[in-house]
Design a protein around this motif. Structure first.
Motif, mmCIF file in Angstrom:
data_model
loop_
_atom_site.group_PDB
_atom_site.id
_atom_site.type_symbol
_atom_site.label_atom_id
_atom_site.label_comp_id
_atom_site.label_asym_id
_atom_site.label_seq_id
_atom_site.Cartn_x
_atom_site.Cartn_y
_atom_site.Cartn_z
ATOM 1 N N TYR A 155 5.684 -30.168 48.243
ATOM 2 C CA TYR A 155 5.247 -29.705 46.800
ATOM 3 C C TYR A 155 4.945 -31.013 46.074
ATOM 4 N N ASN A 156 3.821 -30.774 44.628
ATOM 5 C CA ASN A 156 3.242 -31.606 44.636
ATOM 6 C C ASN A 156 3.584 -31.432 42.746
ATOM 7 N N GLN A 157 3.956 -32.766 42.779
ATOM 8 C CA GLN A 157 4.873 -33.167 41.382
ATOM 9 C C GLN A 157 4.164 -33.536 40.244
ATOM 10 N N THR A 158 3.988 -32.950 38.852
ATOM 11 C CA THR A 158 3.469 -33.493 37.940
ATOM 12 C C THR A 158 4.252 -33.479 36.380
ATOM 13 N N THR A 159 3.965 -34.492 35.491
ATOM 14 C CA THR A 159 5.185 -34.048 34.274
ATOM 15 C C THR A 159 4.164 -33.856 33.154
ATOM 16 N N ASN A 210 9.432 -25.619 36.938
ATOM 17 C CA ASN A 210 10.109 -26.310 36.227
ATOM 18 C C ASN A 210 11.041 -26.742 35.900
ATOM 19 N N THR A 226 9.479 -31.437 33.898
ATOM 20 C CA THR A 226 9.151 -31.782 35.517
ATOM 21 C C THR A 226 8.195 -30.221 36.511
ATOM 22 N N GLN A 227 7.642 -30.677 36.574
ATOM 23 C CA GLN A 227 6.211 -29.555 37.323
ATOM 24 C C GLN A 227 6.025 -29.432 38.293
ATOM 25 N N ARG A 228 6.944 -28.521 39.665
ATOM 26 C CA ARG A 228 6.652 -28.842 40.936
ATOM 27 C C ARG A 228 5.522 -27.768 41.107
ATOM 28 N N TYR A 288 4.675 -25.356 44.507
ATOM 29 C CA TYR A 288 5.516 -25.701 46.096
ATOM 30 C C TYR A 288 4.367 -25.248 46.988
ATOM 31 N N TYR A 318 17.951 -32.355 38.828
ATOM 32 C CA TYR A 318 16.346 -31.499 38.206
ATOM 33 C C TYR A 318 17.749 -29.442 37.573
#
Length: 365
Positions: A87-91, A114, A100-102, A104, A126
């Motif tokens: 997954y890529n994760q961002t805030t 989210n 926190t948004q991932r 997948y 989380y």
């Protein structure tokens, strides 16, 4: 000198006094004389009982236990995914709330989740953050049984995953309430995802596990899942997602596995649990523990046998709970778009209004 007459008299008296001749010439028997043998005391000189004392002797053996090095066998990475999801994760900050948004990638599909963080027992976890908060009428609809049981055609009766797992899962023939419909949606979505993620190996796995035992999902187990679906709907309505502190003492709560995990049973046998297997707490989780002992409730071919006790990390259990919450919301979203005709409770419009839906930063599905 004696005279002859005196001599005869003396001899006669002597003979008369002799036992062999007593009574001769007198005509009477001589009185019996008691037989007498002087008693001699029975006497055996006492000999002192003597056994020479032998000292009690056991040669002293030194108390010896060979020193064994202090050894704790290496524990496997309990609860670590056998197939890690990428997954890529961002805030993202939305309405003053940090999310926190991932994103997948699994089985050729991309999806977004989210999360909010929370602290539990001194650790950060989380928890799932819903994509929408629906309008009020829709939650009322989800809480209300349908007037008559509904027959629903899912459309995946001919899908490969359904035939592949036909021995393990069957949907209800009809539905008396939205929660039953959502229960089948959640289970089917897990199994379809598992099939898609392992598309390259499904045929080989089916051949290898052709004779392997399996424990299918029963109606009693589905009834417990249906109860948890109702809890999820209420939590969604209250915007208070289900998290570990509410369920780690509930040994009835079922966790739907949503990650492939390599685990070890209580007797040391390695095995795995995969998407769609169902597990529950064997015992409440004590304070300070970072893992839980879980009992396998239902299992597919090739998975840990039902009844096995396995150790799962609390982080993985929260992941399972998050995915369950996400799939319930996904089912709610589908049902809202496909509200079966004639199932609306009194006073509810035939078409669900959408203007009161509140979206979060991303569209989940």
């Amino acid at each position: 000198m004696f005279s002859q007459k005196s001599l005869i008299l003396f001899v006669t008296l002597c003979v008369a006094s002799t036992p062999a001749f007593a009574g001769r010439g007198t005509g009477r028997s001589a009185p019996s004389r008691p037989s007498y043998t002087p008693s001699r005391p029975s006497y055996t000189p006492s000999r002192p009982s003597y056994t020479p004392s032998r000292p009690s002797y056991t040669p002293s053996r030194p108390s010896y236990t060979p020193s064994r090095p202090s050894y704790t066998p290496a524990r496997p990475n309990v609860g670590m995914p056998r197939v890690q999801r990428n997954y890529n994760q961002t805030t993202v900050v939305h309405r003053g709330v940090t999310v926190t948004q991932r994103t997948y990638m699994r089985g050729g599909n991309t999806y977004v989740r989210n999360y909010n963080t929370y602290n539990f027992r001194g650790r950060e976890f989380y928890r799932y953050a819903p994509a929408y908060h629906y309008n009020r009428w829709y939650y009322g609809y989800l809480y209300t049984p349908w007037y008559t049981p509904m027959v629903y055609s899912w459309g995946w009766a001919n899908d490969p995953w359904y035939g592949y797992y036909g021995y393990y899962y069957r949907p209800y023939p009809r539905y008396a309430a939205p929660a039953y419909w959502l229960t089948d949606f959640v289970i089917a979505d897990l199994l379809a995802g598992q099939y898609a993620a392992n598309a390259a190996t499904n045929a080989a796995n089916a051949e290898a596990n052709a004779e392997a035992p399996a424990t299918p999902i029963t109606d009693d187990v589905k009834e417990q899942i249906k109860t948890q679906v109702e809890v999820e709907v209420k939590a969604h309505d209250d915007q208070a997602p289900v998290q570990l502190d509410a369920i780690l003492t509930d040994t009835k709560h079922i966790f739907a596995v949503s990650e492939d995990l390599a685990v070890t049973t209580a007797d040391g046998t390695p095995c795995s649990v995969t998407d769609g297997d169902l597990i529950r707490l064997a015992d409440p989780v004590a304070e300070g523990e970072e893992t839980a002992t879980m009992a396998v409730v239902t299992s597919k071919k090739g998975s840990c046998a039902a009844g096995s006790l396995v150790t799962i990390s609390l982080t993985d259990l929260q992941t399972f709970q998050n995915e369950f919450s996400a799939r319930v919301e996904k089912g709610m979203d589908k049902m809202k778009a496909d509200v079966p005709a004639g199932t609306q409770p009194a006073g509810v419009p035939a078409e669900a209004p959408g203007q009161d839906d509140v979206p979060l930063p991303s569209t989940q599905f």
